[in-house]
Scaffold this motif. Structure first.
Motif, PDB file in Angstrom:
ATOM      1  N   UNK A  15       0.825  -1.202   0.000  1.00  0.00           N
ATOM      2  CA  UNK A  15       0.000   0.000   0.000  1.00  0.00           C
ATOM      3  C   UNK A  15       0.862   1.257   0.000  1.00  0.00           C
ATOM      4  N   UNK A  16       2.081   1.158   0.531  1.00  0.00           N
ATOM      5  CA  UNK A  16       2.989   2.326   0.510  1.00  0.00           C
ATOM      6  C   UNK A  16       3.416   2.653  -0.914  1.00  0.00           C
ATOM      7  N   UNK A  51       0.082  -6.266   6.897  1.00  0.00           N
ATOM      8  CA  UNK A  51       1.441  -6.564   7.321  1.00  0.00           C
ATOM      9  C   UNK A  51       1.977  -5.342   8.074  1.00  0.00           C
ATOM     10  N   UNK A  52       3.256  -5.406   8.448  1.00  0.00           N
ATOM     11  CA  UNK A  52       3.881  -4.297   9.173  1.00  0.00           C
ATOM     12  C   UNK A  52       5.290  -4.059   8.625  1.00  0.00           C
ATOM     13  N   UNK A  53       5.741  -2.819   8.736  1.00  0.00           N
ATOM     14  CA  UNK A  53       7.089  -2.474   8.307  1.00  0.00           C
ATOM     15  C   UNK A  53       7.715  -1.540   9.342  1.00  0.00           C
ATOM     16  N   UNK A  57      12.600   5.748  11.457  1.00  0.00           N
ATOM     17  CA  UNK A  57      12.663   6.220  12.845  1.00  0.00           C
ATOM     18  C   UNK A  57      12.605   5.073  13.852  1.00  0.00           C
ATOM     19  N   UNK A  58      12.586   3.825  13.338  1.00  0.00           N
ATOM     20  CA  UNK A  58      12.568   2.667  14.220  1.00  0.00           C
ATOM     21  C   UNK A  58      11.192   2.242  14.667  1.00  0.00           C
ATOM     22  N   UNK A  59      10.160   3.030  14.296  1.00  0.00           N
ATOM     23  CA  UNK A  59       8.792   2.696  14.676  1.00  0.00           C
ATOM     24  C   UNK A  59       8.186   1.700  13.675  1.00  0.00           C
ATOM     25  N   UNK A  60       7.276   0.877  14.176  1.00  0.00           N
ATOM     26  CA  UNK A  60       6.592  -0.112  13.337  1.00  0.00           C
ATOM     27  C   UNK A  60       5.212   0.406  12.953  1.00  0.00           C
ATOM     28  N   UNK A  61       4.891   0.323  11.680  1.00  0.00           N
ATOM     29  CA  UNK A  61       3.612   0.798  11.162  1.00  0.00           C
ATOM     30  C   UNK A  61       2.955  -0.305  10.335  1.00  0.00           C
ATOM     31  N   UNK A  62       1.627  -0.191  10.174  1.00  0.00           N
ATOM     32  CA  UNK A  62       0.894  -1.177   9.390  1.00  0.00           C
ATOM     33  C   UNK A  62       0.882  -0.793   7.910  1.00  0.00           C
ATOM     34  N   UNK A  63       0.756  -1.793   7.077  1.00  0.00           N
ATOM     35  CA  UNK A  63       0.577  -1.605   5.650  1.00  0.00           C
ATOM     36  C   UNK A  63      -0.214  -2.796   5.127  1.00  0.00           C
TER      37      UNK A  63
END
Length: 246
Positions: A15-16, A51-53, A57-63
């Motif tokens: 999605x990104x 999923x997640x990436x 910045x080291x933070x985990x986000x959804x995609x």
């Protein structure tokens, strides 16, 4: 809704990446995918896996990770130029898949097995083509369309009477995410905001003189070419299911 986690080795597009190709905010693409997942679930189709990436910045986000067919379902609501850009990107992804090495059968049983597998592959390909035909027909239905159309013209374009079309767009038996219009307290037809955001419809106030001679305003709903395409595709899917049930 239960979101499936994507666990597949098939080629996918994130999605990104779609957000980058579409010049959209990733959050807006996530929202469109969640709405699409509702429709896919209603049609008993595989929903788009989450999923997640990890960002810089080291933070985990959804995609979300979309198959080619799911990407086509999503981009139908976007513009024609984007459709071309995404098609080109899918061509690049598919070229990355190495061609399989086919070993020649060395005996009768191996040859027979290879023939059976070949026939099964042919049947699967025919089934996939049959599944894609309604989408192709829906896209072709307005391939030469220019500009938006009113309710009456849109109904005619998809092969329905105006009253039947309005009833289909406002059907209270469907979830709100699957509808296109609703009637306000005065009975006037309005477009749902999420359909406007998807680029399927537009709405503006129309000014006119009422029977009492006073100036009046009323919402005027028009359907974009992408909106007509989406409606044609949904109607084709419904008709296909009806034929299969006979």
């Amino acid at each position: 809704m239960n979101i499936q986690m994507m666990q597949t080795t098939d080629k996918t597009m994130s999605s990104r990446e779609i957000a980058k190709l579409a010049d959209k905010q990733h959050g807006h693409v996530i929202r469109d995918i969640e709405l699409l997942n509702e429709t896919l679930a209603q049609e008993s189709l595989s929903i788009i896996g989450e999923s997640f990436y990890t960002a810089d910045n080291g933070q985990t986000y959804r995609e979300f990770l979309l198959t080619k067919e799911q990407t086509i379902d999503l981009m139908t609501g976007y513009n024609r130029n984007l459709r071309i850009r995404i098609n080109r990107r899918w061509a690049e992804l598919e070229q990355q898949i190495a061609a399989p090495v086919v070993a020649l059968p060395q005996d009768y049983l191996s040859a027979l097995k290879a023939l059976v597998m070949s026939e099964e592959a042919k049947e699967r390909a025919n089934a996939e083509i049959k599944q894609l035909q309604p989408k192709a027909a829906a896209l072709d239905a307005i391939s030469h369309s220019k500009g938006s159309t009113g309710i009456r013209e849109t109904a005619k374009a998809v092969g329905m009477g105006q009253n039947e079309f309005v009833a289909w767009c406002t059907n209270p038996d469907k979830p709100m995410s699957a509808r296109f219009m609703y009637r306000d307290h005065s009975g006037a037809l309005n477009a749902y905001s999420h359909r406007i955001d998807q680029g399927f419809v537009t709405q503006k106030l129309s000014c006119f003189i009422g029977g009492d001679g006073r100036d009046r305003t009323a919402p005027k709903v028009r359907f974009t070419p992408s909106g007509v395409t989406q409606i044609a595709k949904l109607l084709q899917q419904e008709r296909s299911r009806e034929l299969e049930a006979v």
